[in-house]
Motif scaffolding. Structure first.
Motif, PDB file in Angstrom:
ATOM      1  N   GLY A 177      31.947  54.454   1.002  1.00  0.00           N
ATOM      2  CA  GLY A 177      30.725  54.913   0.355  1.00  0.00           C
ATOM      3  C   GLY A 177      30.310  54.011  -0.789  1.00  0.00           C
ATOM      4  O   GLY A 177      30.495  52.794  -0.747  1.00  0.00           O
ATOM      5  N   ARG A 178      29.786  54.611  -1.833  1.00  0.00           N
ATOM      6  CA  ARG A 178      29.298  53.843  -2.969  1.00  0.00           C
ATOM      7  C   ARG A 178      30.436  53.130  -3.705  1.00  0.00           C
ATOM      8  O   ARG A 178      31.528  53.668  -3.838  1.00  0.00           O
ATOM      9  N   GLU A 179      30.105  51.951  -4.248  1.00  0.00           N
ATOM     10  CA  GLU A 179      31.059  51.295  -5.135  1.00  0.00           C
ATOM     11  C   GLU A 179      31.048  51.969  -6.497  1.00  0.00           C
ATOM     12  O   GLU A 179      32.091  52.167  -7.119  1.00  0.00           O
ATOM     13  N   THR A 180      29.854  52.324  -6.973  1.00  0.00           N
ATOM     14  CA  THR A 180      29.743  53.020  -8.253  1.00  0.00           C
ATOM     15  C   THR A 180      28.683  54.107  -8.149  1.00  0.00           C
ATOM     16  O   THR A 180      27.745  54.026  -7.353  1.00  0.00           O
ATOM     17  N   LEU A 181      28.839  55.125  -8.989  1.00  0.00           N
ATOM     18  CA  LEU A 181      27.900  56.245  -9.014  1.00  0.00           C
ATOM     19  C   LEU A 181      27.823  56.791 -10.433  1.00  0.00           C
ATOM     20  O   LEU A 181      28.847  56.960 -11.099  1.00  0.00           O
ATOM     21  N   VAL A 182      26.601  57.080 -10.891  1.00  0.00           N
ATOM     22  CA  VAL A 182      26.394  57.661 -12.215  1.00  0.00           C
ATOM     23  C   VAL A 182      26.091  59.148 -12.069  1.00  0.00           C
ATOM     24  O   VAL A 182      25.301  59.551 -11.210  1.00  0.00           O
ATOM     25  N   THR A 183      26.711  59.968 -12.912  1.00  0.00           N
ATOM     26  CA  THR A 183      26.392  61.390 -12.979  1.00  0.00           C
ATOM     27  C   THR A 183      26.114  61.752 -14.436  1.00  0.00           C
ATOM     28  O   THR A 183      26.497  61.032 -15.362  1.00  0.00           O
ATOM     29  N   GLN A 184      25.444  62.887 -14.645  1.00  0.00           N
ATOM     30  CA  GLN A 184      25.129  63.317 -16.009  1.00  0.00           C
ATOM     31  C   GLN A 184      25.473  64.785 -16.190  1.00  0.00           C
ATOM     32  O   GLN A 184      25.414  65.571 -15.239  1.00  0.00           O
TER      33      GLN A 184
ATOM     34  N   ALA B  95      25.092  68.396 -18.942  1.00  0.00           N
ATOM     35  CA  ALA B  95      23.984  69.109 -19.571  1.00  0.00           C
ATOM     36  C   ALA B  95      23.542  68.487 -20.888  1.00  0.00           C
ATOM     37  O   ALA B  95      22.401  68.678 -21.316  1.00  0.00           O
ATOM     38  N   ALA B  96      24.442  67.747 -21.543  1.00  0.00           N
ATOM     39  CA  ALA B  96      24.094  67.065 -22.782  1.00  0.00           C
ATOM     40  C   ALA B  96      23.536  65.670 -22.530  1.00  0.00           C
ATOM     41  O   ALA B  96      23.343  64.897 -23.472  1.00  0.00           O
ATOM     42  N   ASN B  97      23.280  65.357 -21.257  1.00  0.00           N
ATOM     43  CA  ASN B  97      22.802  64.042 -20.838  1.00  0.00           C
ATOM     44  C   ASN B  97      23.805  62.924 -21.125  1.00  0.00           C
ATOM     45  O   ASN B  97      23.415  61.758 -21.220  1.00  0.00           O
ATOM     46  N   ASN B  98      25.057  63.275 -21.268  1.00  0.00           N
ATOM     47  CA  ASN B  98      26.102  62.262 -21.344  1.00  0.00           C
ATOM     48  C   ASN B  98      26.447  61.798 -19.937  1.00  0.00           C
ATOM     49  O   ASN B  98      26.520  62.602 -19.011  1.00  0.00           O
ATOM     50  N   LEU B  99      26.643  60.503 -19.778  1.00  0.00           N
ATOM     51  CA  LEU B  99      26.785  59.906 -18.457  1.00  0.00           C
ATOM     52  C   LEU B  99      28.235  59.579 -18.126  1.00  0.00           C
ATOM     53  O   LEU B  99      29.038  59.270 -19.004  1.00  0.00           O
ATOM     54  N   SER B 100      28.522  59.624 -16.834  1.00  0.00           N
ATOM     55  CA  SER B 100      29.825  59.219 -16.308  1.00  0.00           C
ATOM     56  C   SER B 100      29.604  58.182 -15.223  1.00  0.00           C
ATOM     57  O   SER B 100      28.563  58.172 -14.555  1.00  0.00           O
ATOM     58  N   LEU B 101      30.593  57.337 -15.020  1.00  0.00           N
ATOM     59  CA  LEU B 101      30.564  56.356 -13.941  1.00  0.00           C
ATOM     60  C   LEU B 101      31.796  56.552 -13.076  1.00  0.00           C
ATOM     61  O   LEU B 101      32.932  56.569 -13.578  1.00  0.00           O
ATOM     62  N   LEU B 102      31.568  56.726 -11.781  1.00  0.00           N
ATOM     63  CA  LEU B 102      32.660  56.803 -10.814  1.00  0.00           C
ATOM     64  C   LEU B 102      32.699  55.511 -10.012  1.00  0.00           C
ATOM     65  O   LEU B 102      31.642  55.012  -9.584  1.00  0.00           O
ATOM     66  N   SER B 103      33.898  54.996  -9.816  1.00  0.00           N
ATOM     67  CA  SER B 103      34.069  53.789  -9.026  1.00  0.00           C
ATOM     68  C   SER B 103      35.474  53.786  -8.446  1.00  0.00           C
ATOM     69  O   SER B 103      36.458  53.706  -9.193  1.00  0.00           O
ATOM     70  N   GLY B 104      35.565  53.938  -7.127  1.00  0.00           N
ATOM     71  CA  GLY B 104      36.878  54.002  -6.494  1.00  0.00           C
ATOM     72  C   GLY B 104      37.678  55.175  -7.040  1.00  0.00           C
ATOM     73  O   GLY B 104      37.214  56.313  -7.072  1.00  0.00           O
TER      74      GLY B 104
END
Length: 514
Positions: free
Chosen positions: A426-433, A435-444
């Motif tokens: 699937g994706r190499e990287t993915l951004v999620t947010q 409720a406080a609009n703080n972001l996360s990055l998933l990768s592998g």
């Protein structure tokens, strides 16, 4: 209203649709989204829940591919729906947070949407159910007694039967094709999120009138013995009956399918289950042993079964792509005393994952997800590929042979091999947010949570939000419950992950990052 200039002229779009139809004909699948509300990864028996049985969802999973690492784009409703329907991360746009019941249109009419994509190749498009993306031009300016403009039809939907916002917010009415359904002109609707109307009872002032009491907030206008967020007056004939919401929406969805059975269609069916207030229909009340929330999980499963049965009865099941997922992770107490906490027992709505709705942790965005398309997808598959709802738009463009105009769906990537089980990564990287609009990055196997403001814990809903002023790094393969922040142990990985996230946020990214 016109879309941005990146839209193809209508004559060219029509030509594309006609040529495509001539070349592909009947092999284009119908597409049905069944979008749950606040149902978590662990809420369904196909994902291992043993305290609840959802056989119709199991049936769908057995006929297709079930994903274990699928994500909504956000941990709350409005931004996840915005991202899914536009192919753009909601955090890129101001005003895409949780919408008030009288919000103006959050997806503006000039925006290219999922519905526009399907219409460009000749599909009839429909949306039934929870909307929660605003109606009308600006917040608080709607005339609920006239046609709401701009409305859902301006976003590419030929037919709509929607909840004006969501179940716990006024106005508590259905809107069909941009007009309130069953409205009596002699009893006009008034809505305010500023002040109550004289003489209208509220849950805060008249708790004796309630059949379901709020645990926090939700103490304003009373509708059907349940106090809501916001103030409303009038429209008595148009008010929905909470016990009938699932039945009504399911009937409208099936009617749309029946009416469009001889030509390709796209249906977005967004359920109220299992969002608060949870008032299951009579046939489900008391059946789960877990109170109204558990009963609403059974009701959701029934809706899935009704849709699958209708497709089979009409001979459409083989070449219809049915997609099931949820808008965000689960929440148990989200504002009403409905015994969801007391009767939860050993049930784990988020499965093994930490957090829930509103949270940056995995249970906030890791949601149930199934794709079933018997004509093209091998049945009985389970995929651990990293996939996201934000990619549905670009992926479905490949499925139906549509071209996305330049500039539209900027964050959506075609991932057809992953969604059909051929690509196991699937994706190499993915951004999620969250409720406080703080972001996360998933990768592998790695997950990075960007430092940000906001409370670490929301006590009203009993959920860890994942907000921290310190960077967080987790190895999800070794630590799927995100118990051990290893940011200080792996500074090089932390640096790579944080730089990648900033590249994406700043727009300095290309396909290799994905």
């Amino acid at each position: 209203m016109k879309k941005y200039s990146y839209l193809l002229p209508m004559t060219i779009m029509a030509t594309v649709a006609n040529v495509y139809g001539a070349n592909r004909g009947s092999d284009r699948p119908n597409v049905v989204f069944i979008y749950a509300d606040d149902i978590g990864y662990g809420d369904l028996s196909c994902n291992g829940a043993t305290t609840i049985h959802t056989p119709h969802v199991e049936r769908l999973a057995a006929n297709g591919i079930r994903f274990t690492n699928a994500h909504a784009a956000a941990a709350t409703s409005t931004p996840s729906r915005y991202a899914m329907l536009t192919g753009e991360y909601a955090w890129r746009r101001q005003g895409t947070g949780i919408a008030a019941g009288n919000a103006g249109m959050i997806i503006r009419p000039e925006r290219y949407t999922m519905a526009d994509l399907f219409k460009s190749v000749g599909y009839t498009t429909g949306v039934v159910g929870k909307w929660h993306l605003g109606l009308g031009d600006k917040q608080g300016t709607q005339n609920w007694n006239e046609t709401l403009t701009p409305g859902v039809r301006d976003l590419g939907f030929d037919y709509s039967y929607i909840m004006a916002a969501t179940g716990d917010r006024v106005p508590c009415v259905f809107v069909e094709n941009d007009r309130v359904d069953n409205l009596d002109p002699s009893d006009p609707i008034e809505v305010s999120y500023e002040a109550n109307f004289p003489g209208e009872p509220t849950g805060k002032e008249h708790p004796e009138m309630l059949r379901m009491h709020p645990s926090h907030g939700h103490d304003m206008t009373i509708v059907n013995g349940i106090s809501r967020i916001g103030y409303m007056k009038g429209g008595k004939k148009a008010l929905w009956k909470d016990e009938k919401i699932a039945e009504t929406l399911t009937e409208k969805a099936i009617r749309f399918i029946e009416q469009q059975k001889d030509k390709p269609f796209f249906l977005y069916l967004a359920t109220q289950d299992a969002h608060v207030p949870r008032v299951p229909g009579e046939q489900f009340a008391g059946k789960s042993g877990m109170g109204p929330r558990g009963d609403c999980l059974l009701e959701f499963d029934w809706t899935v079964g009704q849709v699958l049965d209708a497709l089979q009865r009409l001979g459409l099941d083989e070449n219809t792509l049915v997609i099931l997922s949820s808008d965000n992770g689960p929440v148990v107490d989200d504002g009403y005393k409905d015994q969801a906490v007391e009767l939860l027992g050993n049930h784990k709505p988020g499965g093994i994952y930490r957090g829930g709705k509103y949270s940056a942790y995995e249970a906030g965005t890791r949601v149930p997800c199934i794709w079933s398309w018997p004509a093209q997808i091998k049945s009985g598959q389970v995929s651990d590929a990293l996939v996201s709802q934000i990619d549905w738009m670009a992926t479905l463009a490949k499925v139906v042979g549509a071209d996305i105009p330049q500039g539209a769906a900027p964050d959506s990537r075609p991932q057809l091999d992953a969604w059909t089980g051929k690509d196991k990564i699937g994706r190499e990287t993915l951004v999620t947010q969250n409720a406080a609009n703080n972001l996360s990055l998933l990768s592998g196997e790695w997950k990075y949570i960007r430092p940000g403001g906001g409370a670490a814990y929301e006590y009203n809903v009993n959920i860890e939000l994942g907000n921290s002023k310190e960077p967080q790094l987790y190895n999800l393969k070794q630590d799927p419950q995100e118990k051990h922040n290893v940011a200080t142990q792996y500074p090089e990985i932390l640096k790579v992950m944080s730089e990648k996230l900033e590249d994406i946020v700043d727009g300095r990214y290309g396909l290799p990052l994905y």
